[in-house]
Scaffold this motif. Sequence first.
Motif, mmCIF file in Angstrom:
data_model
loop_
_atom_site.group_PDB
_atom_site.id
_atom_site.type_symbol
_atom_site.label_atom_id
_atom_site.label_comp_id
_atom_site.label_asym_id
_atom_site.label_seq_id
_atom_site.Cartn_x
_atom_site.Cartn_y
_atom_site.Cartn_z
ATOM 1 N N GLU A 211 109.882 -2.893 -51.357
ATOM 2 C CA GLU A 211 108.659 -2.343 -50.753
ATOM 3 C C GLU A 211 108.049 -3.683 -50.034
ATOM 4 O OE1 GLU A 211 107.688 -2.744 -55.305
ATOM 5 O OE2 GLU A 211 109.175 -1.807 -53.927
ATOM 6 N N ASP A 212 108.137 -4.694 -50.556
ATOM 7 C CA ASP A 212 107.746 -5.853 -49.564
ATOM 8 C C ASP A 212 108.493 -6.184 -48.220
ATOM 9 O OD1 ASP A 212 105.700 -6.658 -51.533
ATOM 10 O OD2 ASP A 212 106.943 -7.984 -52.374
ATOM 11 N N PHE A 213 109.817 -6.080 -48.629
ATOM 12 C CA PHE A 213 110.770 -6.119 -47.339
ATOM 13 C C PHE A 213 110.455 -4.938 -46.188
ATOM 14 C CE2 PHE A 213 114.487 -4.429 -45.267
ATOM 15 C CZ PHE A 213 114.877 -5.566 -44.685
ATOM 16 N N GLU A 214 110.047 -3.823 -46.872
ATOM 17 C CA GLU A 214 110.063 -2.705 -45.845
ATOM 18 C C GLU A 214 108.474 -2.965 -45.153
ATOM 19 O OE1 GLU A 214 110.734 1.010 -47.695
ATOM 20 O OE2 GLU A 214 112.921 0.778 -47.858
ATOM 21 N N ASN B 213 108.279 -3.253 -41.248
ATOM 22 C CA ASN B 213 107.601 -2.279 -40.503
ATOM 23 C C ASN B 213 106.339 -3.155 -39.554
ATOM 24 O OD1 ASN B 213 108.845 0.211 -41.229
ATOM 25 N ND2 ASN B 213 107.645 0.149 -43.055
ATOM 26 N N ALA B 214 106.087 -4.172 -39.820
ATOM 27 C CA ALA B 214 105.086 -5.056 -38.921
ATOM 28 C C ALA B 214 105.741 -5.446 -37.794
ATOM 29 C CB ALA B 214 104.608 -6.161 -40.088
ATOM 30 N N VAL B 215 107.055 -5.593 -37.851
ATOM 31 C CA VAL B 215 107.738 -6.094 -36.357
ATOM 32 C C VAL B 215 107.771 -4.943 -35.417
ATOM 33 C CG1 VAL B 215 110.165 -6.864 -35.580
ATOM 34 C CG2 VAL B 215 109.422 -7.195 -37.957
ATOM 35 N N PRO B 216 107.290 -5.413 -34.294
ATOM 36 C CA PRO B 216 107.274 -4.390 -33.216
ATOM 37 C C PRO B 216 108.417 -3.922 -32.642
ATOM 38 C CG PRO B 216 106.422 -6.474 -32.352
ATOM 39 C CD PRO B 216 106.764 -6.718 -33.849
ATOM 40 N N ASP B 217 108.429 -2.747 -32.312
ATOM 41 C CA ASP B 217 109.864 -1.970 -31.817
ATOM 42 C C ASP B 217 109.977 -2.203 -30.449
ATOM 43 O OD1 ASP B 217 112.084 -0.582 -31.848
ATOM 44 O OD2 ASP B 217 110.915 1.388 -31.763
#
Length: 77
Positions: A58-61, A65-69
Amino acid sequence: MTALTVRLPNSVHAKIRELAARDEISVNQFIASAAAEKLASMLTLDYLRQEATLGRREDFERYLNAVPDVPDEADKL
């Protein structure tokens, strides 16, 4: 410093002599350096494995998810 006797196949010893001469170091220095590199590699793997056991999916995800696409710079060329 410790002395150690190591039996090597003639072909391996010849190649070590050749490579040590090319680097202008002794066979002893070459073998000590090779052993130190192997030791560092194995200790690094042990450390990374130990750290991996502490990780949580869950920390990894959350961070992923915080990385812009956005497209990669290489894709723009």
